[in-house]
Scaffold this motif. Structure first.
Motif, short mmCIF file in Angstrom:
data_model
loop_
_atom_site.label_atom_id
_atom_site.label_comp_id
_atom_site.label_asym_id
_atom_site.label_seq_id
_atom_site.Cartn_x
_atom_site.Cartn_y
_atom_site.Cartn_z
N LEU A 94 -31.47 -0.45 -41.67
CA LEU A 94 -32.25 0.47 -40.86
C LEU A 94 -33.31 -0.26 -40.04
N LEU A 95 -33.41 0.14 -38.77
CA LEU A 95 -34.35 -0.49 -37.83
C LEU A 95 -35.33 0.55 -37.30
N ASP A 96 -36.50 0.09 -36.90
CA ASP A 96 -37.50 0.94 -36.28
C ASP A 96 -37.50 0.80 -34.76
N THR A 97 -36.37 0.40 -34.21
CA THR A 97 -36.23 0.24 -32.77
C THR A 97 -35.90 1.58 -32.11
N PRO A 98 -36.03 1.69 -30.78
CA PRO A 98 -35.70 2.95 -30.11
C PRO A 98 -34.23 3.33 -30.33
N PRO A 99 -33.93 4.61 -30.25
CA PRO A 99 -32.54 5.04 -30.44
C PRO A 99 -31.63 4.49 -29.37
N GLN A 100 -30.40 4.18 -29.79
CA GLN A 100 -29.39 3.69 -28.86
C GLN A 100 -28.47 4.82 -28.42
N GLY A 101 -28.23 5.77 -29.33
CA GLY A 101 -27.41 6.93 -29.00
C GLY A 101 -25.93 6.70 -29.14
N THR A 102 -25.52 5.48 -29.46
CA THR A 102 -24.10 5.16 -29.63
C THR A 102 -23.92 4.45 -30.96
N VAL A 103 -22.78 4.69 -31.60
CA VAL A 103 -22.58 4.21 -32.96
C VAL A 103 -21.14 3.76 -33.18
N ASP A 104 -20.94 3.11 -34.32
CA ASP A 104 -19.61 2.77 -34.83
C ASP A 104 -19.50 3.44 -36.18
N VAL A 105 -18.53 4.33 -36.35
CA VAL A 105 -18.37 5.07 -37.60
C VAL A 105 -16.98 4.85 -38.17
N GLY A 106 -16.87 5.03 -39.48
CA GLY A 106 -15.58 4.93 -40.15
C GLY A 106 -15.78 5.02 -41.65
N ARG A 107 -14.68 5.15 -42.37
CA ARG A 107 -14.80 5.16 -43.83
C ARG A 107 -15.53 3.91 -44.29
N THR A 108 -15.18 2.77 -43.72
CA THR A 108 -15.96 1.55 -43.86
C THR A 108 -16.07 0.92 -42.49
N VAL A 109 -17.19 0.27 -42.22
CA VAL A 109 -17.38 -0.46 -40.97
C VAL A 109 -18.01 -1.81 -41.32
N PRO A 110 -17.90 -2.79 -40.44
CA PRO A 110 -18.53 -4.09 -40.72
C PRO A 110 -20.04 -3.93 -40.90
N ARG A 111 -20.60 -4.82 -41.69
CA ARG A 111 -22.05 -4.81 -41.91
C ARG A 111 -22.78 -4.88 -40.58
N GLY A 112 -23.86 -4.14 -40.49
CA GLY A 112 -24.64 -4.13 -39.27
C GLY A 112 -25.89 -3.31 -39.44
N THR A 113 -26.54 -3.00 -38.35
CA THR A 113 -27.80 -2.28 -38.38
C THR A 113 -27.72 -1.04 -37.50
N ILE A 114 -28.73 -0.18 -37.64
CA ILE A 114 -28.79 1.04 -36.84
C ILE A 114 -30.24 1.52 -36.81
N PRO A 115 -30.73 1.98 -35.65
CA PRO A 115 -32.08 2.54 -35.62
C PRO A 115 -32.17 3.81 -36.47
N ARG A 116 -33.29 3.98 -37.13
CA ARG A 116 -33.50 5.19 -37.92
C ARG A 116 -33.37 6.45 -37.06
N ALA A 117 -33.80 6.36 -35.81
CA ALA A 117 -33.71 7.52 -34.92
C ALA A 117 -32.27 7.94 -34.67
N ASP A 118 -31.35 6.98 -34.68
CA ASP A 118 -29.94 7.32 -34.51
C ASP A 118 -29.37 7.95 -35.78
N VAL A 119 -29.85 7.54 -36.94
CA VAL A 119 -29.42 8.21 -38.18
C VAL A 119 -29.90 9.66 -38.16
N ALA A 120 -31.13 9.88 -37.74
CA ALA A 120 -31.64 11.25 -37.61
C ALA A 120 -30.79 12.06 -36.64
N ALA A 121 -30.39 11.44 -35.53
CA ALA A 121 -29.56 12.15 -34.55
C ALA A 121 -28.18 12.48 -35.11
#
Length: 224
Positions: free
Chosen positions: A164-191
């Protein structure tokens, strides 16, 4: 919609409360500490002071009357011990589900953790003696909570974000049952939570998510 958010003072929960209220919905943020009420209210939400480690499901259900959906965004926090990983990250999630079922509330969104099912069973026990051991208990707590929610007759969605990151939202994601390790802004999780609820997407789906190239509504729609 009127949506209750457990762990209402958490960073994702505060972002979600603002997104929900900006979209014209009612957010009810459950907080344990009365000192956190002003922070919640600044996001446009209504604060409900309740300690999920102390209430039973009957008491919580009484306080949640009129709710249309629930979100579990609570966590014991990075400095908590192994025992509270179980009482908060697992048991409080199940308490919220019990209360929802008593109320006839079917929609439940869980914010979980990437690779939760990969915990080391030998280390994921209480008491734990090192930070690494405590993290294994945390993963166990998330895995057991997720499994319990999946087995219920609820319209559930389980979101397992990467780092989880405190960076601005990106609005685009990679989803799946499993996905490669990575990060995501908290604002995008909220979205993701917002769109899963408001657009009624990803019902009965557990998925991992990191930042990617697919707009959030389209990514959720592709999950079913």
């Amino acid at each position: 919609m009127k949506i209750a958010i457990a762990g209402g003072h958490g960073q994702i929960a505060l972002l979600l409360a603002r997104q929900l209220t900006d979209a014209g919905h009612d957010a009810v943020s459950i907080v344990r500490n009365p000192a956190h009420v002003p922070d919640v209210e600044q996001q446009g939400a209504t604060a409900l002071v309740a300690d999920l480690e102390q209430l039973d499901d009957d008491e919580l259900a009484l306080r949640l009357r009129g709710i249309d959906a629930v979100v579990f965004a609570a966590g014991a926090g990075p400095n908590s011990g192994a025992e509270r990983k179980l009482t908060v990250d697992r048991d409080a999630a199940l308490l919220l589900a019990d209360a929802a079922e008593r109320l006839g509330v079917q929609r439940y969104v869980m914010i979980s953790a990437m690779a939760a099912d990969s915990y080391d069973a030998e280390r994921a026990v209480v008491p734990a003696h090192s930070d690494a051991d405590v993290f294994q208990v945390y993963l166990r707590a998330k895995a057991e909570a997720d499994a319990n929610i999946r087995a219920r007759n609820l319209r559930w969605t389980i979101i397992r974000p990467g780092g989880l990151l405190d960076t601005p939202p990106q609005g685009t994601v990679d989803v799946g049952r499993t996905v490669p390790r990575g990060t995501i802004p908290r604002a995008d999780v909220a979205a993701l939570v917002l769109h899963a609820l408001v657009d009624d997407l990803a019902v009965g789906v557990q998925f991992e998510v990191t930042s990617g190239n697919t707009p959030i509504p389209a990514a959720l729609a592709a999950l079913g």
